[in-house]
Design an enzyme around this catalytic site. Structure first.
Site, PDB file in Angstrom:
ATOM      1  N   GLU A  57       0.821  -1.214   0.000  1.00 29.36           N
ATOM      2  CA  GLU A  57       0.000   0.000   0.000  1.00 29.36           C
ATOM      3  C   GLU A  57       0.852   1.261   0.000  1.00 29.36           C
ATOM      4  OE1 GLU A  57      -2.647   0.649   3.340  1.00 29.36           O
ATOM      5  OE2 GLU A  57      -3.296   2.575   2.503  1.00 29.36           O
ATOM      6  N   ASP A 118       9.705   5.986  14.878  1.00 28.46           N
ATOM      7  CA  ASP A 118       9.429   7.397  14.598  1.00 28.46           C
ATOM      8  C   ASP A 118       9.867   8.190  15.827  1.00 28.46           C
ATOM      9  OD1 ASP A 118       8.418   9.847  13.904  1.00 28.46           O
ATOM     10  OD2 ASP A 118       6.308   9.275  14.022  1.00 28.46           O
ATOM     11  N   ASP A 120      10.283  11.996  17.230  1.00 24.42           N
ATOM     12  CA  ASP A 120       9.860  13.350  16.905  1.00 24.42           C
ATOM     13  C   ASP A 120      10.285  14.297  18.021  1.00 24.42           C
ATOM     14  OD1 ASP A 120       7.075  14.471  15.139  1.00 24.42           O
ATOM     15  OD2 ASP A 120       8.119  15.700  16.627  1.00 24.42           O
TER      16      ASP A 120
END
Ligand SMILES: [Zn+2]
Length: 411
Positions: A57, A118, A120
């Protein structure tokens, strides 16, 4: 890159000031000339195997935040057509399904997915003092350097992973993609276990002390993390001044569980100049003396280490790692707000990276931009970094397929 239209646009505005409205014109050129389509397809092909590339995807964010999910493509030609037709402002990558995601939609089953991380800078707001929220500066970057080095070493040395890709997120953080077969096929509990292994800072806003290492000998991975933190700790103390104001000092004092020690430290540190490096040195000497004199110091055996970890250790978005089909921004996608390219970097080079030297679509496509040459050079280096990871992944995949073939012959 000589682009007449870019120069015409330039005439009507000040050099260096760009806005999102220029993206619809620039992106088709970026995708055709600069986005490393070939190597991108090869990376995703390996990362999707044994499923075909078309089962992966892809999602697009178009202008005005229109969001398209369940897209897919089977080769570079289809990718190029898709990029030209939709001109996505942002590209995200999802999971590998048992069928083409557009066909299966909600019935499709997720079979594999890179193990992703991830990190951040907004998750560092309680410790960074230079910036908050969306703002980032060169000083903030040191936190990312430490996170990258610790996570990269942990993945290689403790988990044995090899195919690890590090990507600048485009604004205020970094992403890590692990493409080893064992990582891609990890189930949700397995991903959760890796995420938890890398999680030493626990507790919400109300918790003062968020790191508890206990009193026994430290695990190798924690000792390794501390030796990485130690390389940057003095720099961080100077840049962030963690203990320089009374509010910041109070935060640190609250991490000391022993009341007698806490009041000794408080008295000494409040009465001295506000340099965080000096205050830290003083704290260490009081703390070491106290441990020598006090009979039972087991409870505070690793207090200095716990404080260092709370200020410097990676803060992951664990939900991204735990989720099997969490979409994550693609390498070499453009960040629509900053125009910056999500470049691939070498973890060993993270400490040399400078935020304003990370290529932006505006500087890359405008040869009159002051940063044009530097950004072009850095873009080429980023593509080369990407190639290196993909070439080694292709080798590893070839070996794995051969071994799989031998195994099935044995039966
Ligand atoms: Zn900053």
């Amino acid at each position: 890159m000589g682009l007449g239209w870019a120069r015409q646009q330039n005439a009507s505005r000040q050099v260096g000031h760009y806005d999102e409205n220029m993206l619809p014109e620039m992106l088709p050129i970026y995708y055709t000339r600069l986005f490393p389509q070939n190597i991108f397809c090869r990376w995703l092909t390996c990362g999707s195997s044994p499923q075909p590339l078309s089962n992966r995807e892809l999602s697009f964010t178009l202008a005005d935040d229109v969001y398209l999910r369940y897209l897919s493509f089977s080769d570079q030609k289809e990718l190029q057509t898709l990029l030209q037709k939709k001109c996505p402002h942002k590209l995200d990558i999802g999971a590998v399904y048992n069928t083409k995601p557009s066909v299966g939609r909600h019935d499709a089953v997720v079979l594999s997915r890179e193990l992703v991380f991830d990190i951040d800078l907004t998750d560092y707001d309680e410790v960074r003092t230079c910036c908050q929220e969306a703002k980032v500066c060169a000083k903030c970057w040191t936190f990312m350097v430490i996170a990258c080095e610790i996570i990269d070493k942990t993945l290689k040395e403790d988990f044995g992973f090899q195919s690890i890709l590090w990507v600048f997120s485009g604004r205020r953080g970094i992403h890590c993609w692990v493409s080893d077969y064992e990582a891609r096929t990890l189930d949700s509990p397995g991903r959760g276990a890796v995420a938890d292994y890398l999680c030493l800072i626990m507790g919400g806003d109300n918790q003062n002390k968020k790191v508890h290492l206990g009193g026994d000998n430290l695990h190798t991975s924690i000792r390794r993390a501390l030796s990485i933190i130690d390389k940057y700790f003095d720099k961080l103390l100077e840049e962030q001044e963690f203990f320089s104001t009374s509010d910041r000092l109070e935060k640190m004092l609250k991490m000391i569980p022993d009341e007698t020690l806490r009041s000794q430290v408080q008295k000494a540190l409040e009465g001295m100049p506000d340099s965080s490096s000096e205050r830290w040195k003083k704290f260490i000497s009081i703390y070491e003396n106290y441990c020598r004199e006090a009979g039972n110091s087991r409870k505070i055996r690793y207090l200095a280490e716990e404080i260092k970890i709370q200020y410097c250790y990676p803060r992951l978005d664990v939900n991204v790692t735990k989720g099997f089909n969490h979409l994550l921004k693609s390498p070499f996608s453009i960040h629509p707000k900053t125009g910056k390219v999500s470049v691939v970097f070498k973890p060993s080079n993270a400490k040399n990276m400078k935020l304003d030297e990370i290529p932006s679509i505006y500087s890359l496509l405008d040869d009159s931009a002051p940063d044009n040459a530097l950004h072009e050079t850095n873009m080429k280096a980023a593509v080369k970094n990407f190639q290196e990871v993909v070439f080694s992944l292709e080798k590893a995949e070839a070996i794995r397929r051969k071994q799989d073939g031998n195994m099935s012959l044995d039966f």
